[in-house]
Scaffold this motif. Structure first.
Motif, PDB file in Angstrom:
ATOM      1  N   VAL A 200       0.736  -0.982  -0.760  1.00  0.00           N
ATOM      2  CA  VAL A 200      -0.073   0.191  -0.128  1.00  0.00           C
ATOM      3  C   VAL A 200       0.435   1.135  -0.167  1.00  0.00           C
ATOM      4  O   VAL A 200       1.825   1.632   1.061  1.00  0.00           O
ATOM      5  CB  VAL A 200      -1.172   0.099   1.209  1.00  0.00           C
ATOM      6  N   ALA A 201       1.259   2.112  -0.816  1.00  0.00           N
ATOM      7  CA  ALA A 201       1.511   2.832  -0.859  1.00  0.00           C
ATOM      8  C   ALA A 201       0.158   4.347  -0.777  1.00  0.00           C
ATOM      9  O   ALA A 201      -0.425   4.692  -1.573  1.00  0.00           O
ATOM     10  CB  ALA A 201       2.256   3.152  -2.646  1.00  0.00           C
ATOM     11  N   LEU A 202       0.891   5.090   0.486  1.00  0.00           N
ATOM     12  CA  LEU A 202       0.190   6.476   0.962  1.00  0.00           C
ATOM     13  C   LEU A 202       0.732   7.006   1.061  1.00  0.00           C
ATOM     14  O   LEU A 202       2.182   7.522   1.651  1.00  0.00           O
ATOM     15  CB  LEU A 202      -0.297   5.489   2.203  1.00  0.00           C
ATOM     16  N   ASN A 203      -0.102   8.424  -0.044  1.00  0.00           N
ATOM     17  CA  ASN A 203       0.619   9.543  -0.033  1.00  0.00           C
ATOM     18  C   ASN A 203       0.447  10.643   0.951  1.00  0.00           C
ATOM     19  O   ASN A 203      -0.440  10.561   1.874  1.00  0.00           O
ATOM     20  CB  ASN A 203       0.756  10.379  -1.560  1.00  0.00           C
ATOM     21  N   ASP A 204       1.144  11.523   0.966  1.00  0.00           N
ATOM     22  CA  ASP A 204       0.819  13.112   1.972  1.00  0.00           C
ATOM     23  C   ASP A 204      -0.250  13.504   1.771  1.00  0.00           C
ATOM     24  O   ASP A 204      -0.914  13.819   3.050  1.00  0.00           O
ATOM     25  CB  ASP A 204       1.651  13.770   1.874  1.00  0.00           C
ATOM     26  N   ASP A 205      -1.191  13.223   1.142  1.00  0.00           N
ATOM     27  CA  ASP A 205      -2.802  13.317   1.137  1.00  0.00           C
ATOM     28  C   ASP A 205      -3.595  12.305   1.776  1.00  0.00           C
ATOM     29  O   ASP A 205      -4.904  12.957   1.289  1.00  0.00           O
ATOM     30  CB  ASP A 205      -3.016  13.778  -0.657  1.00  0.00           C
ATOM     31  N   TRP A 206      -3.241  11.377   2.253  1.00  0.00           N
ATOM     32  CA  TRP A 206      -4.101  10.127   2.045  1.00  0.00           C
ATOM     33  C   TRP A 206      -4.599   9.606   1.513  1.00  0.00           C
ATOM     34  O   TRP A 206      -5.661   9.454   1.147  1.00  0.00           O
ATOM     35  CB  TRP A 206      -4.525  10.821   3.742  1.00  0.00           C
ATOM     36  N   GLN A 207      -3.810   9.249   0.392  1.00  0.00           N
ATOM     37  CA  GLN A 207      -4.850   8.688  -0.799  1.00  0.00           C
ATOM     38  C   GLN A 207      -3.731   7.443  -1.322  1.00  0.00           C
ATOM     39  O   GLN A 207      -2.074   7.645  -0.785  1.00  0.00           O
ATOM     40  CB  GLN A 207      -4.432   9.208  -2.158  1.00  0.00           C
ATOM     41  N   ILE A 208      -4.077   6.216  -1.908  1.00  0.00           N
ATOM     42  CA  ILE A 208      -3.887   5.304  -2.178  1.00  0.00           C
ATOM     43  C   ILE A 208      -3.100   4.713  -3.491  1.00  0.00           C
ATOM     44  O   ILE A 208      -4.231   5.429  -4.143  1.00  0.00           O
ATOM     45  CB  ILE A 208      -4.343   3.802  -1.447  1.00  0.00           C
ATOM     46  N   LEU A 209      -2.250   3.842  -3.702  1.00  0.00           N
ATOM     47  CA  LEU A 209      -2.022   3.986  -5.075  1.00  0.00           C
ATOM     48  C   LEU A 209      -2.737   2.481  -5.535  1.00  0.00           C
ATOM     49  O   LEU A 209      -2.464   1.660  -5.008  1.00  0.00           O
ATOM     50  CB  LEU A 209      -0.085   3.637  -5.230  1.00  0.00           C
TER      51      LEU A 209
END
Length: 233
Positions: free
Chosen positions: A56-65
């Motif tokens: 699970v790649a999670l960015n700083d905007d709380w979005q999952i790739l």
């Protein structure tokens, strides 16, 4: 005392085990076992799987790739999370996860935690997956990116809010088992501020890269020799 809510490791009594189909990626194994030492024999066939890792790649905007990829057995193009087989000799699970994240999503992560471990289909396959949560993301330089082939050449990448992904799971719009498990686990972890996640090197008793977890052929004759050998103690 209440029964602990925990799966129990421990093999029963395997009487014979052999590969009956030697496949390109994984094999089919047939085993005879008993539930007790003097129990009736039970025969089962299952996919003898290499094991897998997913991320699970999670960015700083709380979005999952999520990545979109075609799957021939299901006849579906599915939204999934980056994942791959544990089929590189000598490669540990976290290193495999970092490699798959770079190859399928062109990303490198600075922070890693174990999100969840699960068996994909324990009644018909030995496959076990460790799912990592990867944060602190940055892109792989253009010149170092992996050249994708076959189904991977069609991969599409998208970023989705975690809650939107949860709603897609509960509405029946997503079907990949690793994605379903990982999305729901991410939402649960996010609700507690990710405070209780295990470290990246947390124990993994089922780790299929460990020699002690490898399946080996046991013919009925060999098993009989073991069980009937005299006590040398």
């Amino acid at each position: 005392m209440a029964t602990p809510l925990e799966d129990v490791h421990g093999e029963r009594f395997t009487r014979s085990s052999e590969v009956v189909f030697d496949g390109k990626i994984w094999d089919v194994r047939t085993e005879v076992f008993t539930l007790t030492e003097d129990g009736d024999p039970i025969t089962r066939e299952y996919v003898d799987h290499t094991g897998a890792v997913s991320i699970v790649a999670l960015n700083d905007d709380w979005q999952i790739l999520l990545i979109k990829q075609y799957r021939q057995p299901a006849r579906m193009t599915m939204w999934e999370i980056p994942a791959g087989l544990l089929d590189v000799e000598g490669e540990d699970v976290q290193t495999a996860a970092a490699r798959e994240l770079a190859e399928e999503a062109d990303l490198v992560a600075e922070r890693w935690n174990v999100l969840v471990d699960f068996h994909n289909s324990p009644g018909s396959s030995s496959e076990v997956q460790r799912v990592y949560l990867a944060r602190g993301l940055r892109p792989v330089p253009e010149e170092d990116r992996h050249q994708r082939e076959d189904e991977e050449a069609e991969i599409e990448v998208g970023w989705f809010d975690v809650q939107d992904a949860v709603e897609a799971v509960l509405a029946g719009r997503l079907h990949s088992p690793s994605a379903v498990v990982a999305i729901l686990a991410t939402a649960a972890a996010q609700a507690t501020g990710f405070d209780h996640l295990r470290p990246a090197d947390a124990p993994f008793p089922e780790d299929p890269t460990k020699p002690e977890n490898a399946r080996h052929d046991i013919t009925p004759e060999a098993r009989q020799q073991v069980t009937s050998a005299p006590d040398r103690g």
